[in-house]
Design a protein around this motif. Structure first.
Motif, PDB file in Angstrom:
ATOM      1  N   SER A 117       0.799  -1.394  -0.015  1.00  0.00           N
ATOM      2  CA  SER A 117      -0.058  -0.311  -0.233  1.00  0.00           C
ATOM      3  C   SER A 117       0.766   1.236  -0.431  1.00  0.00           C
ATOM      4  CB  SER A 117      -1.016   0.002   1.110  1.00  0.00           C
ATOM      5  OG  SER A 117      -0.322  -0.152   2.295  1.00  0.00           O
ATOM      6  N   VAL A 118       0.697   2.509  -0.091  1.00  0.00           N
ATOM      7  CA  VAL A 118       1.002   3.842  -0.001  1.00  0.00           C
ATOM      8  C   VAL A 118       0.145   4.373   1.424  1.00  0.00           C
ATOM      9  CG1 VAL A 118       0.825   6.088  -1.378  1.00  0.00           C
ATOM     10  CG2 VAL A 118       0.635   4.269  -2.429  1.00  0.00           C
ATOM     11  N   GLN A 119       1.096   4.658   1.994  1.00  0.00           N
ATOM     12  CA  GLN A 119       1.539   4.590   3.503  1.00  0.00           C
ATOM     13  C   GLN A 119       2.360   5.010   3.668  1.00  0.00           C
ATOM     14  OE1 GLN A 119       3.325   0.861   5.467  1.00  0.00           O
ATOM     15  NE2 GLN A 119       2.413  -0.228   3.530  1.00  0.00           N
ATOM     16  N   MET A 120       2.489   5.466   4.603  1.00  0.00           N
ATOM     17  CA  MET A 120       3.577   6.439   6.008  1.00  0.00           C
ATOM     18  C   MET A 120       2.843   6.447   7.184  1.00  0.00           C
ATOM     19  SD  MET A 120       1.820   8.791   7.970  1.00  0.00           S
ATOM     20  CE  MET A 120       2.182   9.664   8.431  1.00  0.00           C
ATOM     21  N   HIS A 121       3.951   6.509   8.048  1.00  0.00           N
ATOM     22  CA  HIS A 121       4.535   6.529   9.418  1.00  0.00           C
ATOM     23  C   HIS A 121       4.853   7.484  10.151  1.00  0.00           C
ATOM     24  CE1 HIS A 121       4.697   1.969   7.802  1.00  0.00           C
ATOM     25  NE2 HIS A 121       5.806   2.580   6.893  1.00  0.00           N
ATOM     26  N   HIS A 122       3.713   7.432  11.556  1.00  0.00           N
ATOM     27  CA  HIS A 122       4.186   8.685  12.509  1.00  0.00           C
ATOM     28  C   HIS A 122       5.614   8.464  13.642  1.00  0.00           C
ATOM     29  CE1 HIS A 122       0.927  10.869  11.255  1.00  0.00           C
ATOM     30  NE2 HIS A 122      -0.293   9.856  11.794  1.00  0.00           N
ATOM     31  N   HIS A 123       6.465   7.482  13.819  1.00  0.00           N
ATOM     32  CA  HIS A 123       6.874   7.131  14.481  1.00  0.00           C
ATOM     33  C   HIS A 123       8.131   6.272  13.999  1.00  0.00           C
ATOM     34  CE1 HIS A 123       3.998   8.205  17.274  1.00  0.00           C
ATOM     35  NE2 HIS A 123       3.113   7.155  16.946  1.00  0.00           N
ATOM     36  N   ARG A 124       8.685   5.506  12.549  1.00  0.00           N
ATOM     37  CA  ARG A 124       9.197   4.637  12.279  1.00  0.00           C
ATOM     38  C   ARG A 124      10.247   5.101  11.334  1.00  0.00           C
ATOM     39  NH1 ARG A 124       5.614   0.478  11.272  1.00  0.00           N
ATOM     40  NH2 ARG A 124       5.603  -0.296  10.086  1.00  0.00           N
ATOM     41  N   ALA A 125      11.182   5.186  11.285  1.00  0.00           N
ATOM     42  CA  ALA A 125      11.870   5.455   9.459  1.00  0.00           C
ATOM     43  C   ALA A 125      12.026   3.850   9.093  1.00  0.00           C
ATOM     44  CB  ALA A 125      13.213   5.610  10.065  1.00  0.00           C
ATOM     45  N   HIS A 153       5.012   6.556   0.925  1.00  0.00           N
ATOM     46  CA  HIS A 153       5.851   6.029   0.660  1.00  0.00           C
ATOM     47  C   HIS A 153       5.590   4.885  -0.151  1.00  0.00           C
ATOM     48  CE1 HIS A 153       6.327   4.835   4.686  1.00  0.00           C
ATOM     49  NE2 HIS A 153       7.060   3.062   4.113  1.00  0.00           N
ATOM     50  N   ALA A 154       5.329   3.685  -0.887  1.00  0.00           N
ATOM     51  CA  ALA A 154       5.714   3.011  -1.356  1.00  0.00           C
ATOM     52  C   ALA A 154       6.491   1.480  -1.833  1.00  0.00           C
ATOM     53  CB  ALA A 154       4.112   2.664  -2.688  1.00  0.00           C
ATOM     54  N   VAL A 188      -0.558   4.357   8.263  1.00  0.00           N
ATOM     55  CA  VAL A 188      -2.023   4.806   7.778  1.00  0.00           C
ATOM     56  C   VAL A 188      -1.572   4.213   6.204  1.00  0.00           C
ATOM     57  CG1 VAL A 188      -2.800   7.261   7.470  1.00  0.00           C
ATOM     58  CG2 VAL A 188      -1.028   6.816   9.588  1.00  0.00           C
ATOM     59  N   ARG A 189      -2.625   3.685   6.024  1.00  0.00           N
ATOM     60  CA  ARG A 189      -2.639   3.722   4.033  1.00  0.00           C
ATOM     61  C   ARG A 189      -3.359   4.536   4.108  1.00  0.00           C
ATOM     62  NH1 ARG A 189      -2.930  -2.022   6.157  1.00  0.00           N
ATOM     63  NH2 ARG A 189      -1.284  -2.906   6.113  1.00  0.00           N
ATOM     64  N   LEU A 190      -3.006   5.107   2.166  1.00  0.00           N
ATOM     65  CA  LEU A 190      -3.022   6.118   1.584  1.00  0.00           C
ATOM     66  C   LEU A 190      -3.960   5.753   1.035  1.00  0.00           C
ATOM     67  CD1 LEU A 190      -0.639   8.605   2.181  1.00  0.00           C
ATOM     68  CD2 LEU A 190      -2.382   7.935   3.445  1.00  0.00           C
ATOM     69  N   LYS A 191      -4.093   4.433   0.059  1.00  0.00           N
ATOM     70  CA  LYS A 191      -4.324   3.799  -0.998  1.00  0.00           C
ATOM     71  C   LYS A 191      -3.691   1.942  -1.147  1.00  0.00           C
ATOM     72  CE  LYS A 191      -4.048   4.385  -6.372  1.00  0.00           C
ATOM     73  NZ  LYS A 191      -3.626   4.528  -7.320  1.00  0.00           N
ATOM     74  N   ASP A 192      -4.802   1.790  -1.040  1.00  0.00           N
ATOM     75  CA  ASP A 192      -3.973   0.052  -1.316  1.00  0.00           C
ATOM     76  C   ASP A 192      -4.894  -0.356  -2.174  1.00  0.00           C
ATOM     77  OD1 ASP A 192      -2.826  -1.845   0.251  1.00  0.00           O
ATOM     78  OD2 ASP A 192      -5.350  -2.946   0.478  1.00  0.00           O
ATOM     79  N   ASN A 193      -4.405  -1.621  -3.383  1.00  0.00           N
ATOM     80  CA  ASN A 193      -4.746  -2.268  -4.524  1.00  0.00           C
ATOM     81  C   ASN A 193      -5.690  -4.147  -3.791  1.00  0.00           C
ATOM     82  OD1 ASN A 193      -3.461  -1.207  -6.124  1.00  0.00           O
ATOM     83  ND2 ASN A 193      -1.049  -2.657  -6.076  1.00  0.00           N
ATOM     84  N   TYR A 194      -5.763  -3.491  -2.171  1.00  0.00           N
ATOM     85  CA  TYR A 194      -6.627  -4.804  -1.354  1.00  0.00           C
ATOM     86  C   TYR A 194      -7.582  -4.448  -0.991  1.00  0.00           C
ATOM     87  CZ  TYR A 194      -1.543  -6.682  -3.449  1.00  0.00           C
ATOM     88  OH  TYR A 194      -0.504  -7.234  -4.364  1.00  0.00           O
ATOM     89  N   GLY A 195      -7.524  -3.454  -0.937  1.00  0.00           N
ATOM     90  CA  GLY A 195      -9.480  -2.760  -0.363  1.00  0.00           C
ATOM     91  C   GLY A 195      -9.269  -2.275   1.368  1.00  0.00           C
TER      92      GLY A 195
END
Length: 467
Positions: free
Chosen positions: A388-396, A431-432, A458-465
Motif C-alpha cells: 500500500s501507499v502509506q506512511m508512519h508517524h513513529h518509525r523510519a 512511500h510505497a 497509515v494506508r493512503l491507497k491500497d490494491n487490496y481494499g
C-alpha cells in the motif's frame, strides 16, 4: 446439482504452535503437501457440482483467495463473515446466496479442516444421500466408529430409509463407559458435522425454528458489496444475528433429519494426538516431519519447521517446533494445548495471534530480530505485487534489496533499487514498494523509531481494499 459450501472458520487452538489465530489449521498442510482447505476442494473432483461457496472470517480472506488460486479452482465465491456467528448462520448465508438466482441446489456442507482419506467411499456416501435430500430430508453424514471415542458427539440411528436412517437423536460427547456402550450396540455413529440438503428446505426449517436468525441473515445478504474476490455482507445487520450451531438450531429440532453412514477414514484432526493417529509412522511408531533425528524414541510425533530437532530416550510425546515457539506435550494430554493458548491470549502475547512469518496478499514478511527501538524484517514481494501507499508517524525504514528489483515511491520520487542497493524512508514520508519484475523481490527492512507496531501504518491507497 450439488453446490459445495466450505466452512473455513474456526481457530484450531489445540494444534498450536502451528495453528494460530490468523493462520488456523484449515490453512496449513498438516497431512500431505496441500492445506486442509485445498484437500477439501480436491476431494470434490469427480462429483457433478457447481463452483463452491467458501465462507470465512474477514481476517482470513486473502489466505482463502490465494489458496484457491494456487490450485486453479475457478468460479468460486467467498462470503466474508464480519463477525463469527457459528455454523447455522453461515449455512443460511450460503442458502440465501444459492437461491437468489431462482435456483435451488443441494448444498453439500463441509468443514475445511477435516481429513477424508478414502475419497471413493466419501463420494459413495454422497450418492446415497442425494435421494434422501431430494425427498426433503436434511441429511447428515455419520462416521462409522472405529473405537469408543469420547471426543465426538454421536448420532443414534433410527428407522431405515433406503441407504440411510432417520435420526433418532443426537448425543453429546459421552464418557468412556457410555462410548463403549454406543460402540457395542452398533446403532451409533460419530457426528461429522457434514450435511446435504436442499437450500430452500434448510431456510424453511430455519424460519420455523430460528426466525430471528433467518431474518438477520436475509437483511445481511440484502445489502452486499463485491470487493475483489469477496462478497461483503451488511455488517450491522449480521451483528444482530443470534449465534448457534446447525446441530442445535436445526438438526436437533427438525422432524426430517436423516443420517447416511460414512466409512471413509475420516478425522477432524482435532489435536496433535489425532494427527499422530492418522500419520505414517516408522517401525518404532514415530511420525516425523522436517529435520528430525530420533534415538531410542517410540510412539512420538515430532514436527520441525525451521531447525534440527533431536530426541533421545522418550516415548508417547508430541514435539512441535516453529520459528518462535516449541511445544512438548504427552500424547494423552494433547487436548490441553488449548489451555496454553488461552494463557497466551490472556497475556496478549504475539504467539497467540500469528507466526513470526506473516502472510500478506502481496507476499510474506519474517520478523528476524527486534529490540527496544529497532526491528528487522525479511520481506518477499510476489512478482507484480505492490504494498500500500502509506506512511508512519513513529518509525523510519531502511530497505536493502537482496534479490530482484524494487520500484520505490519515496515522497515525490519513484525509482528502481536493484540487488545489493539500498534506500531510506524518513519518518512521516509517504512511500510505497512494488515488485515490477517476474521473480520474487526479497529485501531486508530495518525499522528504527520510538514505536514499531503494525498499527503505525497509515494506508493512503491500497490494491487490496485495506486503505
Amino acid at each position: 446439482m450439488i453446490l459445495p459450501v466450505i466452512i473455513a472458520g474456526g481457530s484450531g487452538s489445540r494444534l498450536w504452535p502451528l495453528s494460530r489465530k490468523l493462520r488456523p489449521k484449515q490453512f496449513l498442510p498438516l497431512y500431505g503437501d496441500h492445506t486442509m482447505l485445498q484437500q477439501t476442494l480436491f476431494r470434490l473432483e469427480g462429483l457433478e457440482k457447481q463452483a463452491p461457496i467458501v465462507i470465512c472470517n474477514e481476517e482470513h480472506r486473502f489466505l482463502v483467495a490465494e489458496q484457491l488460486r494456487r490450485i486453479g479452482t475457478e468460479g468460486w465465491r467467498i462470503l466474508l463473515e464480519p463477525v463469527g456467528r457459528n455454523t447455522a448462520p453461515a449455512i443460511a448465508l450460503s442458502a440465501i446466496a444459492a437461491t437468489q438466482e431462482d435456483e435451488d441446489p443441494l448444498l453439500l456442507v463441509l468443514a475445511a479442516d477435516h481429513l477424508i482419506q478414502d475419497v471413493e467411499r466419501f463420494h459413495a456416501s454422497i450418492e446415497q444421500a442425494i435421494p434422501l435430500a431430494e425427498q426433503d430430508y436434511l441429511v447428515t453424514f455419520g462416521v462409522v466408529p472405529s473405537h469408543a471415542e469420547t471426543g465426538y458427539g454421536y448420532i443414534h440411528q433410527g428407522q431405515e430409509l433406503g441407504q440411510g436412517f432417520k435420526v433418532k437423536r443426537f448425543v453429546e460427547k459421552p464418557d468412556a463407559d457410555t462410548a463403549a456402550t454406543y460402540l457395542a450396540s452398533g446403532e451409533y455413529l460419530w457426528n461429522s458435522g457434514m450435511f446435504l440438503f436442499r437450500a430452500s428446505r434448510y431456510l424453511e426449517e430455519l424460519e420455523q425454528h430460528q426466525p430471528a436468525m433467518l431474518e438477520a441473515c436475509r437483511a445481511a445478504m440484502a445489502d452486499t458489496a463485491n470487493d475483489l474476490d469477496f462478497t461483503r455482507l451488511d455488517a450491522e445487520a449480521f451483528a444482530r444475528c443470534p449465534e448457534d450451531s446447525v446441530d442445535y438450531a436445526v438438526m436437533e429440532k427438525t422432524e426430517m433429519a436423516a443420517v447416511v453412514p460414512l466409512d471413509a477414514r475420516w478425522s477432524d484432526i482435532g489435536s496433535w494426538s489425532s494427527l499422530w493417529d492418522v500419520s505414517d509412522k516408522c517401525d518404532a511408531g514415530n511420525s516425523c516431519h522436517g529435520d528430525v533425528l530420533h534415538e531410542n524414541t517410540r510412539n512420538t510425533l515430532v514436527r520441525a519447521d525451521s531447525r534440527l530437532v533431536a530426541t533421545v530416550g522418550i516415548e508417547n510425546l508430541v514435539i512441535v517446533e516453529t520459528k518462535d515457539a516449541v511445544l512438548v506435550a504427552h500424547k494423552d494430554k494433547a487436548q490441553d494445548v488449548k489451555k496454553v493458548v488461552q494463557r497466551l491470549k490472556d497475556e496478549r502475547r504475539s504467539e497467540f495471534e500469528n507466526h513470526r512469518e506473516v502472510y500478506r496478499p502481496w507476499g510474506i514478511y519474517d520478523s528476524v530480530d527486534n529490540g527496544e527501538r529497532y526491528q528487522v524484517k525479511r520481506i518477499t514481494v510476489k512478482p507484480g505485487a505492490k504494498l500500500s501507499v502509506q506512511m508512519h508517524h513513529h518509525r523510519a525504514e531502511h530497505w536493502i534489496v537482496v534479490s530482484g528489483t524494487a520500484e520505490v515511491t519515496n515522497g515525490e520520487k519513484t525509482y528502481l533499487v536493484s540487488e545489493n542497493e539500498s534506500t531510506y524512508i524518513p519518518i512521516g514520508q509517504v512511500h510505497a514498494l512494488k515488485n515490477p519484475g517476474v521473480i520474487p523481490l526479497e529485501l531486508i527492512e530495518v525499522q528504527s523509531g520510538s514505536y514499531l507496531g503494525e498499527d503505525d501504518i497509515v494506508r493512503l491507497k491500497d490494491n487490496y481494499g485495506r486503505a
